[in-house]
Scaffold this motif. Sequence first.
Motif, mmCIF file in Angstrom:
data_model
loop_
_atom_site.group_PDB
_atom_site.id
_atom_site.type_symbol
_atom_site.label_atom_id
_atom_site.label_comp_id
_atom_site.label_asym_id
_atom_site.label_seq_id
_atom_site.Cartn_x
_atom_site.Cartn_y
_atom_site.Cartn_z
ATOM 1 N N GLY A 168 -9.774 2.137 -3.494
ATOM 2 C CA GLY A 168 -8.694 1.542 -2.716
ATOM 3 C C GLY A 168 -8.667 0.029 -2.787
ATOM 4 O O GLY A 168 -9.391 -0.592 -3.563
ATOM 5 N N THR A 169 -7.790 -0.545 -1.948
ATOM 6 C CA THR A 169 -7.601 -2.005 -1.945
ATOM 7 C C THR A 169 -7.854 -2.556 -0.545
ATOM 8 O O THR A 169 -7.410 -1.970 0.454
ATOM 9 C CB THR A 169 -6.165 -2.357 -2.397
ATOM 10 N N LYS A 170 -8.554 -3.651 -0.504
ATOM 11 C CA LYS A 170 -8.815 -4.326 0.776
ATOM 12 C C LYS A 170 -8.387 -5.787 0.652
ATOM 13 O O LYS A 170 -8.896 -6.507 -0.215
ATOM 14 C CB LYS A 170 -10.290 -4.233 1.144
ATOM 15 N N LYS A 187 -6.609 -2.479 4.725
ATOM 16 C CA LYS A 187 -7.381 -1.696 3.758
ATOM 17 C C LYS A 187 -6.764 -0.314 3.596
ATOM 18 O O LYS A 187 -6.406 0.333 4.583
ATOM 19 C CB LYS A 187 -8.819 -1.573 4.255
ATOM 20 N N GLU A 224 -9.693 -7.454 -2.701
ATOM 21 C CA GLU A 224 -10.657 -6.629 -3.407
ATOM 22 C C GLU A 224 -10.023 -5.278 -3.699
ATOM 23 O O GLU A 224 -9.444 -4.660 -2.807
ATOM 24 C CB GLU A 224 -11.923 -6.432 -2.573
ATOM 25 N N THR A 225 -10.153 -4.791 -4.944
ATOM 26 C CA THR A 225 -9.530 -3.523 -5.295
ATOM 27 C C THR A 225 -10.412 -2.763 -6.278
ATOM 28 O O THR A 225 -11.215 -3.358 -7.013
ATOM 29 C CB THR A 225 -8.138 -3.736 -5.889
ATOM 30 N N GLY A 226 -10.265 -1.453 -6.254
ATOM 31 C CA GLY A 226 -11.037 -0.593 -7.150
ATOM 32 C C GLY A 226 -10.593 0.839 -6.987
ATOM 33 O O GLY A 226 -9.556 1.137 -6.368
ATOM 34 N N ASN A 227 -11.399 1.762 -7.518
ATOM 35 C CA ASN A 227 -11.018 3.174 -7.474
ATOM 36 C C ASN A 227 -10.967 3.729 -6.062
ATOM 37 O O ASN A 227 -10.329 4.753 -5.815
ATOM 38 C CB ASN A 227 -12.003 3.990 -8.321
ATOM 39 N N GLY A 278 -6.035 2.000 -5.963
ATOM 40 C CA GLY A 278 -6.369 0.656 -6.407
ATOM 41 C C GLY A 278 -5.495 0.228 -7.570
ATOM 42 O O GLY A 278 -4.522 0.913 -7.941
ATOM 43 N N TYR A 279 -5.827 -0.903 -8.184
ATOM 44 C CA TYR A 279 -5.039 -1.381 -9.317
ATOM 45 C C TYR A 279 -5.873 -2.351 -10.133
ATOM 46 O O TYR A 279 -6.935 -2.820 -9.697
ATOM 47 C CB TYR A 279 -3.744 -2.042 -8.839
ATOM 48 N N SER A 304 0.828 -1.203 0.000
ATOM 49 C CA SER A 304 0.000 0.000 0.000
ATOM 50 C C SER A 304 0.863 1.255 0.000
ATOM 51 O O SER A 304 0.571 2.241 -0.704
ATOM 52 C CB SER A 304 -0.938 -0.001 1.211
ATOM 53 N N ALA A 338 -0.218 2.621 -3.521
ATOM 54 C CA ALA A 338 -1.575 3.156 -3.403
ATOM 55 C C ALA A 338 -1.636 4.675 -3.421
ATOM 56 O O ALA A 338 -2.687 5.248 -3.742
ATOM 57 C CB ALA A 338 -2.222 2.632 -2.119
#
Length: 492
Positions: free
Chosen positions: A483-485, A442, A478-481, A447-448, A413, A417
């Motif tokens: 952030g990433t968890k 998180k 889980e990732t997206g605009n 994200g990526y 991160s 991130a």
Amino acid sequence: MVYTCDRDFIISKCKEYTLLNNDEIEAIIDVAKILPYFNEGFNGETFIDIKVHDADLAVVVAESYKKRQSIYVDSFLGDIIYRENEPAVFRSFDLGVTSKEIIGVSFDRHQNKIWTRQTVVPIKHQDNVVATLILEKVLDLNADEKPVVKLEPMPDNDKIDAVWGSIFGINSDNEELQLREGILIFDLTGHLRYYNQRAVKLYQELGYKSIRNQHFDNLNYSPKNFDDIIANIQGTFSNDDHDHVIIEKCYDGKVTIGEKFYRIHIILRIKKNVDVIVFIDDITEMRKYENEVNNYLVSSHEIHHRIKNNLQTVASLLRLQSRSSKDPAVKTILSDSINRIMSIAVTHELLEKKSNDLVSVKEVLDKIKHNMISFGVTDNDKIEITVKGTDFFIDSEKSTVVALVVNELIQNSLKYAFPNGAAGMIEVTTASDGKIKMIEVKDNGIGYNPTQIKTNSLGLSIVKSYVYEKLVGKLIIETGNEGTKTSFAFKL
């Protein structure tokens, strides 16, 4: 008269068997010089013994006895004395008190047993017992030990009387029917009235051939003498209180006698008459177990301390190597390695202060967070790392795995991130549902694209292999605009 006070002999034996200094040895010699006077006044045999350092043995260094009247025909100088044969000698060494009229055993040159009654006086120098003066008379003693009298029956209740007798060991030789403690009951004069068979056995192990008719002060191994104990009852009852039982604890503690350990409990029982009741229990095995546990803990703490220091040394060497390198890629690899090493060191740092193999997961994660900030994994000071959730305890092996996995996730991160010094937050959350434990990392970064992850990424490989193989757990990314968890769960 046979009398030997050989100054050189006393000095040589003291140097050979003890750690006594010159002044203490001179104190022994001073008493040895007047040994014949004790012999004449006592009309028996007199000896001086020194205790062997770090052993339950003593050595005769001076003697005086009337040869024509004595059964002894040869010198005992230099002979080794054992606790089981002469308990009075060792009691005086142990407690620094006089032991009166205690039965012991000696042997002639043909190893024939000689029963003796000894009064032993400690020889002191500046309150330290340096030797013992033994005043001894020979007697004929039947060694079989029987209680002096039966315990008084409980009135109008044969069943209670039977139980009372079996517990105190008067009516039964079956140890399973007796208390594990030796029990001694003394009257107001300090003389022994009752005792159970367990007490006989305990005192036989201390070398006593008989405890029959002994006074409290000859059998006592607590710091209190009989007068100290009786003084505690002054003012506690009057003639009008005879219908009441007053029990007042006088002493409760542990003592060391030779190589054994005992717990001694002394109480007063007051009802018409005054009884001093002593409970004595051999806790040597318990103490040995405690020592083994303590030694294990000390060794365990030392091992964890050394491992932590060694890991920190390796990390320091890599840090020096990183500073001397001009290749950014090398610096990154070394920095990642340093953080992995420090994450492993976290567990050992916590365990060196613990009394067991369990550590708090939140303590581990707080240490990981601290390392990330302290060792400058990122130059971006706008990123906040928090640890929250339910605490739970894990063993050292799982702790190391969790530390490495969370270290990799936070490191990723920090690296990817928040580009261009963007502000952000990384939250590490713990949860527990019975035996199922969960940890989530998180961030609120950019994200990526999962399809663009390098398949040969060492960090991701560590996370997957450690979660799946070491923890036998499950991993969800889980990732997206927003952030990433990444969360992983495992079972304890």
